[in-house]
Design a protein around this motif. Structure first.
Motif, short mmCIF file in Angstrom:
data_model
loop_
_atom_site.label_atom_id
_atom_site.label_comp_id
_atom_site.label_asym_id
_atom_site.label_seq_id
_atom_site.Cartn_x
_atom_site.Cartn_y
_atom_site.Cartn_z
N HIS A 14 3.86 -22.52 26.84
CA HIS A 14 3.21 -21.35 26.14
C HIS A 14 4.27 -20.15 26.51
O HIS A 14 4.42 -19.57 25.59
N ILE A 15 4.85 -19.96 27.52
CA ILE A 15 5.92 -18.86 27.78
C ILE A 15 6.95 -19.17 26.94
O ILE A 15 7.38 -18.10 26.45
N GLU A 16 7.30 -20.58 26.87
CA GLU A 16 8.67 -20.52 26.29
C GLU A 16 8.35 -20.24 24.61
O GLU A 16 9.14 -19.71 23.68
N LEU A 17 7.26 -20.98 24.06
CA LEU A 17 6.83 -20.51 22.71
C LEU A 17 7.03 -18.89 22.50
O LEU A 17 7.09 -18.51 21.37
N GLY A 18 6.35 -18.40 23.37
CA GLY A 18 6.02 -17.01 23.16
C GLY A 18 7.58 -16.35 23.23
O GLY A 18 7.71 -15.33 22.44
N ARG A 19 8.07 -16.55 24.01
CA ARG A 19 9.74 -15.97 24.16
C ARG A 19 10.53 -16.14 22.73
O ARG A 19 11.23 -15.50 22.07
N TRP A 20 10.32 -17.52 22.38
CA TRP A 20 11.02 -17.74 21.03
C TRP A 20 10.10 -17.00 19.83
O TRP A 20 10.91 -16.32 18.99
N GLY A 21 8.98 -16.85 19.82
CA GLY A 21 8.21 -16.16 18.70
C GLY A 21 8.82 -14.43 18.92
O GLY A 21 8.92 -14.07 18.06
N GLU A 22 9.13 -13.96 20.00
CA GLU A 22 9.51 -12.69 20.08
C GLU A 22 10.67 -12.44 19.64
O GLU A 22 11.19 -11.54 19.08
N GLY A 23 11.65 -13.56 19.80
CA GLY A 23 13.07 -13.46 19.23
C GLY A 23 12.92 -13.48 17.77
O GLY A 23 13.53 -12.63 16.95
N VAL A 24 12.01 -14.27 17.00
CA VAL A 24 11.84 -14.43 15.76
C VAL A 24 11.12 -13.07 15.10
O VAL A 24 11.81 -12.54 14.10
N ALA A 25 10.47 -12.36 15.80
CA ALA A 25 9.72 -11.14 15.46
C ALA A 25 10.98 -10.23 15.57
O ALA A 25 11.04 -9.22 14.56
N THR A 66 2.31 -15.12 18.84
CA THR A 66 2.88 -16.58 18.34
C THR A 66 2.01 -17.69 18.66
O THR A 66 1.35 -17.95 19.61
N ARG A 67 1.63 -18.35 17.28
CA ARG A 67 0.69 -19.46 17.42
C ARG A 67 1.38 -20.69 16.67
O ARG A 67 2.01 -20.39 15.62
N ARG A 68 1.02 -21.83 16.93
CA ARG A 68 1.47 -22.96 16.23
C ARG A 68 1.00 -23.04 14.91
O ARG A 68 1.68 -23.69 14.19
N GLY A 73 -8.35 -18.63 13.03
CA GLY A 73 -8.05 -17.22 12.61
C GLY A 73 -6.67 -16.89 12.70
O GLY A 73 -5.77 -17.72 13.18
N ARG A 74 -6.40 -15.53 12.58
CA ARG A 74 -5.30 -15.12 12.67
C ARG A 74 -4.63 -14.72 14.17
O ARG A 74 -5.54 -14.61 14.97
N PRO A 75 -3.40 -15.00 14.31
CA PRO A 75 -2.86 -14.57 15.62
C PRO A 75 -3.22 -13.14 16.08
O PRO A 75 -3.37 -13.05 17.28
N MET A 76 -3.44 -12.43 15.35
CA MET A 76 -3.72 -10.93 15.79
C MET A 76 -5.22 -10.84 16.33
O MET A 76 -5.46 -9.76 16.98
#
Length: 129
Positions: A14-25, A66-68, A73-76
């Motif tokens: 979950h942490i790795e996914l979140g970090r990757w998503g922050e980079g994408v954002a 970030t969601r797979r 529902g929406r990530p937000m």
């Protein structure tokens, strides 16, 4: 393309996914005119901001979700009242650091939705709360 696995084929945490998503954002907001000022700000009395950026003349305090894939529902939708309070506390801490507190500011959410083998779907929700 999103793979979501390490070199050995293990699924990201979950942490790795979140970090990757922050980079994408961060890449997304820069590509759409935002100027990234800071990543992962933590206020001295608590509070957290994934991204701090400028969008034109506005200062933006951004939560990245970030969601797979969109199954429930929406990530937000995960930005609950409790989470909003943490983000607001982080925003107040950032504003205390500024000399000019009359700057216009807002709270945004960047949603990053991922499906294996496809490019990320990114939505920048301005004035989210």
């Amino acid at each position: 393309m999103f793979r979501g696995k390490d070199a050995r084929g293990n699924r990201w945490s979950h942490i790795e996914l979140g970090r990757w998503g922050e980079g994408v954002a961060a890449d997304y907001v820069r590509a759409h005119g935002g100027k990234l000022l800071y990543r992962n700000f933590r206020g001295p009395r608590g509070g957290e901001l994934d991204l701090v950026l400028r969008d034109g003349q506005q200062l933006c305090f951004v939560e990245v979700k970030t969601r797979r894939k969109r199954a429930t529902g929406r990530p937000m939708d995960a930005v609950t009242g409790e989470k909003q309070e943490l983000i607001e506390r982080g925003g107040r801490a950032w504003l205390r650091l500024l000399r000019d507190r009359d700057v216009m500011w807002r709270f945004d959410v960047v949603e990053v939705e991922l499906v294996d083998g496809q490019p990320p779907m990114v939505t920048w929700v301005k004035n989210a709360f």
